[in-house]
Write a protein that holds these residues in place. Structure first.
Motif, PDB file in Angstrom:
ATOM      1  N   TRP A  81      45.069  48.313  38.824  1.00  0.00           N
ATOM      2  CA  TRP A  81      45.876  47.231  39.373  1.00  0.00           C
ATOM      3  C   TRP A  81      45.545  45.962  38.602  1.00  0.00           C
ATOM      4  O   TRP A  81      44.406  45.748  38.206  1.00  0.00           O
ATOM      5  N   LYS A  82      46.536  45.094  38.490  1.00  0.00           N
ATOM      6  CA  LYS A  82      46.280  43.781  37.888  1.00  0.00           C
ATOM      7  C   LYS A  82      46.517  42.715  38.942  1.00  0.00           C
ATOM      8  O   LYS A  82      47.581  42.680  39.563  1.00  0.00           O
ATOM      9  N   VAL A  83      45.512  41.889  39.140  1.00  0.00           N
ATOM     10  CA  VAL A  83      45.609  40.846  40.170  1.00  0.00           C
ATOM     11  C   VAL A  83      45.229  39.508  39.553  1.00  0.00           C
ATOM     12  O   VAL A  83      44.255  39.424  38.790  1.00  0.00           O
ATOM     13  N   ALA A  84      45.996  38.470  39.849  1.00  0.00           N
ATOM     14  CA  ALA A  84      45.663  37.113  39.390  1.00  0.00           C
ATOM     15  C   ALA A  84      45.458  36.235  40.617  1.00  0.00           C
ATOM     16  O   ALA A  84      46.341  36.143  41.476  1.00  0.00           O
ATOM     17  N   CYS A  85      44.270  35.615  40.713  1.00  0.00           N
ATOM     18  CA  CYS A  85      43.962  34.761  41.860  1.00  0.00           C
ATOM     19  C   CYS A  85      43.996  33.306  41.405  1.00  0.00           C
ATOM     20  O   CYS A  85      43.062  32.843  40.733  1.00  0.00           O
ATOM     21  N   LEU A  86      45.071  32.615  41.736  1.00  0.00           N
ATOM     22  CA  LEU A  86      45.223  31.229  41.310  1.00  0.00           C
ATOM     23  C   LEU A  86      44.447  30.347  42.292  1.00  0.00           C
ATOM     24  O   LEU A  86      44.589  30.492  43.511  1.00  0.00           O
ATOM     25  N   GLY A  87      43.614  29.451  41.764  1.00  0.00           N
ATOM     26  CA  GLY A  87      42.732  28.664  42.637  1.00  0.00           C
ATOM     27  C   GLY A  87      41.646  29.547  43.229  1.00  0.00           C
ATOM     28  O   GLY A  87      41.115  29.263  44.303  1.00  0.00           O
ATOM     29  N   GLY A  88      41.297  30.608  42.515  1.00  0.00           N
ATOM     30  CA  GLY A  88      40.375  31.610  43.069  1.00  0.00           C
ATOM     31  C   GLY A  88      38.969  31.545  42.505  1.00  0.00           C
ATOM     32  O   GLY A  88      38.208  32.512  42.620  1.00  0.00           O
ATOM     33  N   GLY A  89      38.578  30.389  41.921  1.00  0.00           N
ATOM     34  CA  GLY A  89      37.273  30.328  41.264  1.00  0.00           C
ATOM     35  C   GLY A  89      36.088  30.422  42.206  1.00  0.00           C
ATOM     36  O   GLY A  89      35.010  30.867  41.796  1.00  0.00           O
ATOM     37  N   ALA A  90      36.263  30.022  43.456  1.00  0.00           N
ATOM     38  CA  ALA A  90      35.105  29.991  44.360  1.00  0.00           C
ATOM     39  C   ALA A  90      34.714  31.381  44.863  1.00  0.00           C
ATOM     40  O   ALA A  90      33.726  31.524  45.591  1.00  0.00           O
ATOM     41  N   GLY A  91      35.481  32.386  44.502  1.00  0.00           N
ATOM     42  CA  GLY A  91      35.005  33.761  44.643  1.00  0.00           C
ATOM     43  C   GLY A  91      35.373  34.515  45.911  1.00  0.00           C
ATOM     44  O   GLY A  91      35.145  35.718  45.989  1.00  0.00           O
ATOM     45  N   ALA A  92      35.967  33.843  46.902  1.00  0.00           N
ATOM     46  CA  ALA A  92      36.279  34.566  48.143  1.00  0.00           C
ATOM     47  C   ALA A  92      37.244  35.727  47.866  1.00  0.00           C
ATOM     48  O   ALA A  92      37.058  36.846  48.355  1.00  0.00           O
ATOM     49  N   GLU A  93      38.265  35.460  47.049  1.00  0.00           N
ATOM     50  CA  GLU A  93      39.260  36.496  46.747  1.00  0.00           C
ATOM     51  C   GLU A  93      38.621  37.664  45.982  1.00  0.00           C
ATOM     52  O   GLU A  93      38.976  38.823  46.182  1.00  0.00           O
ATOM     53  N   ILE A  94      37.685  37.317  45.085  1.00  0.00           N
ATOM     54  CA  ILE A  94      37.078  38.348  44.236  1.00  0.00           C
ATOM     55  C   ILE A  94      36.286  39.332  45.101  1.00  0.00           C
ATOM     56  O   ILE A  94      36.428  40.556  44.985  1.00  0.00           O
ATOM     57  N   VAL A  95      35.489  38.773  46.002  1.00  0.00           N
ATOM     58  CA  VAL A  95      34.679  39.645  46.870  1.00  0.00           C
ATOM     59  C   VAL A  95      35.592  40.405  47.836  1.00  0.00           C
ATOM     60  O   VAL A  95      35.382  41.587  48.117  1.00  0.00           O
ATOM     61  N   ALA A  96      36.654  39.736  48.311  1.00  0.00           N
ATOM     62  CA  ALA A  96      37.591  40.430  49.216  1.00  0.00           C
ATOM     63  C   ALA A  96      38.257  41.598  48.491  1.00  0.00           C
ATOM     64  O   ALA A  96      38.358  42.704  49.035  1.00  0.00           O
ATOM     65  N   LEU A  97      38.689  41.381  47.259  1.00  0.00           N
ATOM     66  CA  LEU A  97      39.386  42.451  46.530  1.00  0.00           C
ATOM     67  C   LEU A  97      38.417  43.568  46.147  1.00  0.00           C
ATOM     68  O   LEU A  97      38.769  44.750  46.180  1.00  0.00           O
ATOM     69  N   GLY A  98      37.173  43.195  45.811  1.00  0.00           N
ATOM     70  CA  GLY A  98      36.146  44.218  45.568  1.00  0.00           C
ATOM     71  C   GLY A  98      35.929  45.031  46.840  1.00  0.00           C
ATOM     72  O   GLY A  98      35.862  46.270  46.806  1.00  0.00           O
ATOM     73  N   GLY A  99      35.835  44.340  47.965  1.00  0.00           N
ATOM     74  CA  GLY A  99      35.660  45.028  49.252  1.00  0.00           C
ATOM     75  C   GLY A  99      36.859  45.911  49.569  1.00  0.00           C
ATOM     76  O   GLY A  99      36.715  47.000  50.125  1.00  0.00           O
ATOM     77  N   PHE A 100      38.047  45.452  49.192  1.00  0.00           N
ATOM     78  CA  PHE A 100      39.264  46.225  49.455  1.00  0.00           C
ATOM     79  C   PHE A 100      39.252  47.525  48.650  1.00  0.00           C
ATOM     80  O   PHE A 100      39.601  48.595  49.162  1.00  0.00           O
ATOM     81  N   LEU A 101      38.795  47.425  47.384  1.00  0.00           N
ATOM     82  CA  LEU A 101      38.679  48.647  46.574  1.00  0.00           C
ATOM     83  C   LEU A 101      37.729  49.638  47.238  1.00  0.00           C
ATOM     84  O   LEU A 101      37.989  50.840  47.304  1.00  0.00           O
ATOM     85  N   LYS A 102      36.609  49.098  47.717  1.00  0.00           N
ATOM     86  CA  LYS A 102      35.610  49.959  48.371  1.00  0.00           C
ATOM     87  C   LYS A 102      36.206  50.586  49.636  1.00  0.00           C
ATOM     88  O   LYS A 102      36.025  51.772  49.909  1.00  0.00           O
TER      89      LYS A 102
END
Ligand SMILES: C[S@@+](CC[C@H](N)C(=O)[O-])C[C@H]1O[C@@H](n2cnc3c(N)ncnc32)[C@H](O)[C@@H]1O
Length: 350
Positions: free
Chosen positions: A127-148
């Motif tokens: 999957w390709k995901v772009a998180c705009l305004g996503g530097g503080a990391g909440a989206e990254i950890v959420a998407l990692g958690g979603f994969l898990k």
């Protein structure tokens, strides 16, 4: 960035330290229980705790107060001008958002099903995901958690891989790197951990599952041609607690940015917008100030067609006000809060 409205009571404690605010308690029973197992939510909080462990080793309060002060004065250059400020921001405000976003992703899983198959032919199952305004990391950890979570729960989604790019005006590169490492490496263990605990200690995700990159970029003022390659074949673009900030900077630049984004995205891709409920932006017209609700501006740009033109987006889901409530059993060194938000989820049409 709007000043966080959260109350900060960051006394370190061994007990679970976040408590739903009192005025919200009455509504707790009306909320459906989280679909995401507490164990997984705790693992995600642990990633924040160990990524920013240095910040918790001494009293984090003074730094947090400095960041809050700068945010309150809307002095974003100062608020995000030091690495230690970025880290305390991410340690304090991103964990509860990450859990809230994971819940949102789960609630949209059925609607997102088409995007599981979009890439099968061309790029395998990434999957390709772009998180705009996503530097503080909440989206990254959420998407990692979603994969898990998908790996744990959905047979056909096992082995799903993701390329994620976080795009932000501030330089969050180190924060992103730390959280990405936290998602794909074994959590640190005490040197006294038993052999059994050491044997059971595994990373949340295999490193091949999640490829995260960071791009410092002003989405309103930099030429769109430099952003376009990063978003053009994404399956999902997120604007989480960011769109209203963009509208507050400039309604016209934000409308133009959304139109450019629309032209770059391919049919079947999704746009997820989450923000504070009741957000609005003001413009001055002939000396009079007019206020526009954020969702009105958004729908106006994405859903209103030019005469005779094909619709470019459909709205798949919306919610004017939703709560994410943290379970009291979760543990984190400082207090976190529940999150209330509005949600808008669109699919790009062909
Ligand atoms: C309120 S924070 C939200 C952070 C994160 N998305 C979350 O939900 O926790 C807004 C983010 O948008 C970023 N931002 C603001 N204006 C921007 C712009 N013009 N281009 C790119 N990012 C921007 C800020 O630097 C900040 O990281």
């Amino acid at each position: 960035m709007a000043p966080p409205k959260a109350k900060v009571r960051p006394k370190a404690s061994k007990q679970p330290t976040h408590k739903p605010q009192k005025e919200r308690d009455a509504k707790v029973s009306q909320e459906p229980p989280s679909a995401i197992p507490l164990e997984l939510q705790q693992l995600l909080l642990n990633i924040f705790r160990s990524s920013f462990s240095e910040r918790f080793e001494s009293d984090i309060t003074p730094l947090l107060q400095e960041v809050k002060g700068h945010l309150y004065n809307r002095d974003f250059l100062a608020a995000f001008g030091k690495e230690e400020y970025l880290e305390v921001y991410a340690a304090r405000w991103s964990p509860s958002r990450a859990l809230g976003y994971l819940e949102v992703l789960e609630s949209l899983r059925k609607e997102m099903q088409p995007f599981s198959t979009v890439d099968e032919e061309s790029e395998g199952s990434r999957w390709k995901v772009a998180c705009l305004g996503g530097g503080a990391g909440a989206e990254i950890v959420a998407l990692g958690g979603f994969l898990k979570w998908l790996e744990m729960r959905v047979e056909e989604e096992r082995g799903r891989e993701m390329n994620l790019v976080a795009i932000d005006i501030a330089d969050w590169g180190n924060v992103v790197e730390k959280l990405q490492q936290g998602l794909v490496t074994k959590p640190p263990l005490s040197k006294y951990a038993s052999t059994a605990a050491q044997a059971a200690n595994v990373a949340l995700l295999h490193p091949a599952c999640l490829n995260v990159s960071f791009k410092q970029h002003d989405v309103l003022n930099a030429p769109f041609s430099s952003l376009s390659p990063l978003v053009q074949d994404t399956n999902l673009v997120t604007l989480l607690f960011t769109l209203n900030e963009l509208y507050s900077t400039s309604i016209s630049l934000t409308q133009q940015f959304l139109l450019n984004l629309t032209s770059s995205l391919r049919p079947g891709s999704f746009l997820l917008v989450v923000d504070s409920p009741g957000s609005y932006s003001s413009v001055s017209l002939n000396g009079a100030e007019k206020k526009y609700p954020m969702q009105w501006l958004l729908d106006h740009t994405l859903l209103e067609e030019e005469r005779g033109a094909e619709p470019r987006w459909e709205k798949v889901k919306e919610d004017e006000s939703r709560w994410f409530r943290l379970d009291e059993k979760l543990k984190y060194p400082i207090e976190l809060e529940n999150m209330r938000f509005q949600l808008h989820f669109y699919r790009r049409l062909g």
